[in-house]
Write a protein that holds these residues in place. Structure first.
Motif, PDB file in Angstrom:
ATOM      1  N   THR A 120      -3.081 -25.710  20.340  1.00 36.46           N
ATOM      2  CA  THR A 120      -3.074 -25.567  21.804  1.00 36.46           C
ATOM      3  C   THR A 120      -4.326 -24.810  22.192  1.00 36.46           C
ATOM      4  OG1 THR A 120      -1.747 -23.580  21.518  1.00 36.46           O
ATOM      5  CG2 THR A 120      -0.584 -25.596  22.051  1.00 36.46           C
ATOM      6  N   GLU A 121      -4.972 -25.241  23.235  1.00 37.93           N
ATOM      7  CA  GLU A 121      -6.263 -24.662  23.598  1.00 37.93           C
ATOM      8  C   GLU A 121      -6.131 -23.187  23.915  1.00 37.93           C
ATOM      9  OE1 GLU A 121      -9.359 -26.213  23.551  1.00 37.93           O
ATOM     10  OE2 GLU A 121      -8.069 -27.474  22.372  1.00 37.93           O
ATOM     11  N   LYS A 122      -7.107 -22.466  23.506  1.00 32.16           N
ATOM     12  CA  LYS A 122      -7.078 -21.027  23.753  1.00 32.16           C
ATOM     13  C   LYS A 122      -7.414 -20.826  25.215  1.00 32.16           C
ATOM     14  CE  LYS A 122      -9.161 -16.814  22.071  1.00 32.16           C
ATOM     15  NZ  LYS A 122      -7.957 -16.072  22.373  1.00 32.16           N
ATOM     16  N   ALA A 141      -8.171 -18.846  28.752  1.00 37.09           N
ATOM     17  CA  ALA A 141      -9.092 -17.745  29.030  1.00 37.09           C
ATOM     18  C   ALA A 141      -8.374 -16.413  29.015  1.00 37.09           C
ATOM     19  CB  ALA A 141      -9.737 -17.964  30.400  1.00 37.09           C
ATOM     20  N   GLY A 172      -3.918 -18.210  21.270  1.00 41.35           N
ATOM     21  CA  GLY A 172      -4.279 -17.339  20.163  1.00 41.35           C
ATOM     22  C   GLY A 172      -3.900 -15.903  20.369  1.00 41.35           C
TER      23      GLY A 172
END
Lengths: 292, 237, 292
Positions: free
Chosen positions: C2-4, C6, C27
């Motif tokens: 899964t995209e980190k 912001a 993360g």
């Protein structure tokens, strides 16, 4: 080099043993070759003078000068074609069933054992079977058809076994990935298994047929005649084949007929040679397409 | 070719994230140091207060950087320059956070130093502070650009700052002897000088890491490394 | 993975429960913010593949024991574990490939989008929706074009063939390398290209899920890298399950990882969590290389 006290290399003795055995194998090979070459040379010397175009296109006759092998060649050709037409579809279909469709279990093993046994039965037994079933029961008389059915039975087990081997030799990856793409069993067989195993199957068929072309006993049993002075016009006609004709000539006392027999043998050998050669060429041609 | 052969595109993205976090942190710490020094110089209590509050942000970023490093190590098992970057990042992280702490301490002391503003002028503290700020700035720059030439310049400045610190301590001792009644206040100057000197030291650490990162050479603790090398040489002979 | 998201933007999410240890989002260590960010809801709604209490036997050998797990849509899920732990067997249960092996037994359920693939379902259709790429690249002995299109054709594809072949080769990141030689034999391609060709032909039947059984184990590092790139791109459109014995690979490409040992599912979690703080000692022993 480190000498380890636990080894007794005895290199000289081992090498000597290897040399002796190597020589023994060599002699064995040479022996086989020598015998083969002697036979061939003998036949060629005896028969070459009788081998000419007239010989190939004349019918047998009491007179050695006029005798020819025409009817036998044509008879053999008919025989092979008919045998192939009967045995190949049945044999290949059986192999497909046994390899791809049949459920694994004791019954399948039983069938498999039986087929293997059939391949080893002496051909004369098939002759007797053919006589009883095809000539008498099916009333086919002494025809090409009866002979073809009999020969087909003879070579069927061999075709089934070699076709099964060919199918088994298809790399499992092809099989698996074909199934994994959502194909039915028949689609997998038709699109992949058959094309890939075709060379193997063909080789098996050709080799079986080349055995069939040399079979004498079963055909004698079903009554292939030894003196045919005409060509068969249909599958129901009487016939003769090369081995029978050769056999017939060798049993005559005149030395000329021995020469004729030798010439016939040469013809038969050439036919066998061509068939085997084509089997090898076929295999080599399709080797390119085998999976890595 | 259709595909970029460099398989670590994913890793590169994670490294970019890491750099961004470090950049944020170093900018923040930079501001903190500036704010702290200004707060002390101008006796700006409000500014001091803000500096102390923002230290929480610095701490949070420290956690984030550590987490990102752990993540990269676990998922990508980097090697060579990537590995040195992670190692450096973890250490720089610590240095930056310590700098932030020192800035916070400086800010804490603002009120206490209110009455000694005149005395500050007598010491070399202001010079030290300016130089320390400069060092920090250069070190951060060197890290971001991976410029080892710039890094080595920072190292030279540290020696100067150390000398200034020694001088300052002597000066302060003199002032205390001269005005013993103000000793309680003057003592805080020592803290201030120490904090600034430590900031410079951490900046030097960051610079050393840049050299490690770029050249793969560990230039820390030169004395200890030389001694170890000599010992190894003695053993084999 | 899964995209980190912001750093700054995530603080506004609700704290669903006090359970801070298994948020599994991006993360972040979420012990401070307690972020669950709707992961629980995702669990139930988007489980693409669900395995329920699956047991599997090869003959009398109990190979899989009571496996229950979910595979989420548009993610890469990795199955890891020592040799013989059952991960490949489980993979093959997901598209009914194990049925092709004699003497196997399965109990339990496998659901795709909520529908049982064993009960009242045609294995041929199941295998269309769930494709498989094997360990050893095994293209058919046909041209590149025919390789890609065959699966679609046997499933009755009626559309534009050129378009389909191009689309699948592009998705498999092979188009640029072969677009000028679609009629060449597939065996002329390198190992890595062959494997991507196998992916392309799997995609041609338009599956939802793509299973990969150690897809890179026969490839060199550069080919492996390209393959991993491809897998990461494919997950946008497909759900992917990869069996791998290479843990670094699992770390690089997968979103969630399941660890198997001796036929049991020991642990399954977000990959980052599993590789930094596995909750079972056995998992930790395996991934640190202490055994297996």
């Amino acid at each position: 080099m480190q000498q380890n006290g636990q080894f007794d290399e005895r290199l000289k003795q081992r090498r000597r043993k290897g040399l002796i055995l190597g020589s023994v194998f060599f002699v064995a090979t040479v022996f086989g070759l020598v015998v083969l070459v002697t036979l061939i040379v003998d036949v060629v010397i005896k028969g070459a003078q009788w081998l000419d175009w007239e010989f190939l296109t004349s019918f047998p006759s009491r007179n050695p000068e006029n005798a020819g092998i025409y009817s036998a060649i044509v008879g053999s050709a008919w025989m092979i074609v008919l045998t192939a037409l009967i045995s190949v579809p049945i044999g290949v279909a059986s192999a497909i069933y046994l390899e791809e469709y049949a459920k694994r279990g004791w019954f399948l093993k039983l069938i498999q054992i039986n087929i293997n046994n059939l391949a080893g039965i002496p051909s004369v037994i098939f002759g007797i079977l053919g006589l009883a079933v095809f000539v008498r029961l099916f009333a086919l008389e002494r025809s090409l058809l009866a002979g073809a059915f009999t020969m087909a039975l003879l070579i069927l087990p061999i075709i089934i076994i070699s076709s099964q081997e060919a199918l088994r030799a298809v790399p499992s990856g092809v099989r698996e990935s074909a199934f994994a793409l959502g194909a039915t069993r028949w689609q997998v067989i038709w699109s992949h298994l058959l094309p890939i195993s075709a060379p193997g199957i063909m080789t098996g068929v050709i080799l079986s047929l080349s055995r069939a072309i040399g079979e004498t006993a079963p055909l004698i049993m079903i009554g292939a005649l030894t003196f045919i002075a005409f060509l068969p016009q249909s599958a129901m006609d009487q016939f003769t084949v090369l081995p029978i004709q050769i056999f017939n000539w060798t049993s005559r006392p005149q030395p000329e007929f021995q020469g004729l027999a030798a010439a016939g043998i040469i013809v038969l050998m050439i036919a066998l040679f061509i068939m085997n050669l084509s089997a090898i060429l076929l295999r080599n041609y399709f080797e390119r397409y085998r999976a890595q | 070719m259709a595909i970029d052969v460099h398989s670590n595109r994913h890793l590169d993205e994670e490294l970019v994230t890491l750099r961004r976090l470090l950049f944020e942190m170093s900018e923040l710490v930079d501001e903190q140091v500036a704010g702290a020094i200004d707060a002390v110089s101008n006796c700006d209590v409000e500014l001091a207060h803000r500096v102390r509050e923002r230290d929480d942000e610095v701490d949070k970023l420290e956690l984030d950087v550590d987490h990102q490093c752990e993540r990269i190590l676990a998922l990508f098992t980097p090697v060579a320059v990537d590995l040195r970057l992670i190692i450096s990042a973890v250490k720089v992280n610590t240095d930056l956070e310590r700098i932030g702490d020192h800035a916070k301490n400086l800010a804490k002391n603002t009120q206490k130093l209110e009455r000694c503003l005149d005395l500050i002028e007598k010491t070399r503290i202001r010079e030290m502070a300016d130089e320390a700020r400069g060092m920090l700035h250069e070190a951060q720059d060197a890290f971001m650009k991976q410029d080892r030439v710039l890094a080595r310049e920072v190292l030279a400045h540290d020696r100067h700052v150390d000398r200034l610190h020694d001088e300052t301590l002597k000066t302060i001792a003199g002032i205390i002897r001269a005005q013993p009644e103000r000793a309680d206040e003057i003592v805080h100057l020592v803290n201030m000088s120490k904090s600034v000197e430590r900031i410079a030291d951490h900046a030097k650490n960051i610079a050393e890491l840049v050299v490690f990162l770029v050249e793969g050479v560990d230039i820390r603790h030169r004395g200890a490394q030389a001694a170890a090398a000599e010992e190894a040489g003695n053993e084999t002979s | 993975m899964t995209e980190k998201t912001a750093a700054a933007g995530d603080t506004g999410v609700d704290v669903e429960t006090g359970d801070s240890s298994r948020g599994g989002v991006s993360g972040f260590r979420n012990d401070e913010t307690g972020v669950m960010s709707g992961d629980r809801a995702r669990d139930v709604a988007t489980a693409k593949v669900r395995v329920e209490n699956l047991d599997f036997w090869y003959g009398t050998h109990h190979v899989l024991k009571s496996i229950t797990l979910d595979v989420r849509a548009n993610e890469v899920t990795a199955f890891i574990g020592p040799s013989g732990c059952g991960k490949s067997t489980l993979l093959r249960c997901l598209n009914r490939m194990n049925e092709l092996i004699p003497d196997t037994r399965l109990e339990g359920r496998v659901l795709i989008d909520g529908r049982d693939i064993y009960e009242n379902a045609d294995p041929v259709m199941v295998r269309r929706r769930i494709g498989m790429v094997f360990q050893k690249p095994n293209p058919f002995p046909k041209s590149i074009f025919d390789n890609v299109i065959w699966g679609a054709l046997v499933n009755g594809y009626k559309g534009d063939r050129d378009e389909l072949v191009e689309r699948c080769l592009r998705q498999a990141a092979l188009w640029d390398e072969v677009k000028d030689r679609l009629d060449d034999q597939a065996y002329g391609l390198s190992g890595g290209q062959q494997q991507r060709l196998c992916i392309a032909r799997t995609l041609a039947v338009q599956p939802d899920v793509v299973l990969m059984d150690e897809p890179a184990s026969a490839l060199d590092p550069i080919a492996t890298a390209k393959l991993e790139e491809t897998i990461l791109k494919l997950k946008q459109r497909y759900t992917i399950v990869v069996v791998t014995h290479n843990m670094q690979q699992a770390g690089r490409i997968s979103d969630r990882t399941a660890f198997f040992y001796m036929g049991e599912l020991i642990e399954m979690d977000d990959t980052e969590q599993l590789f930094t703080r596995p909750s079972k000692k056995r998992t930790e022993d395996y991934i640190t290389g202490r055994f297996g």
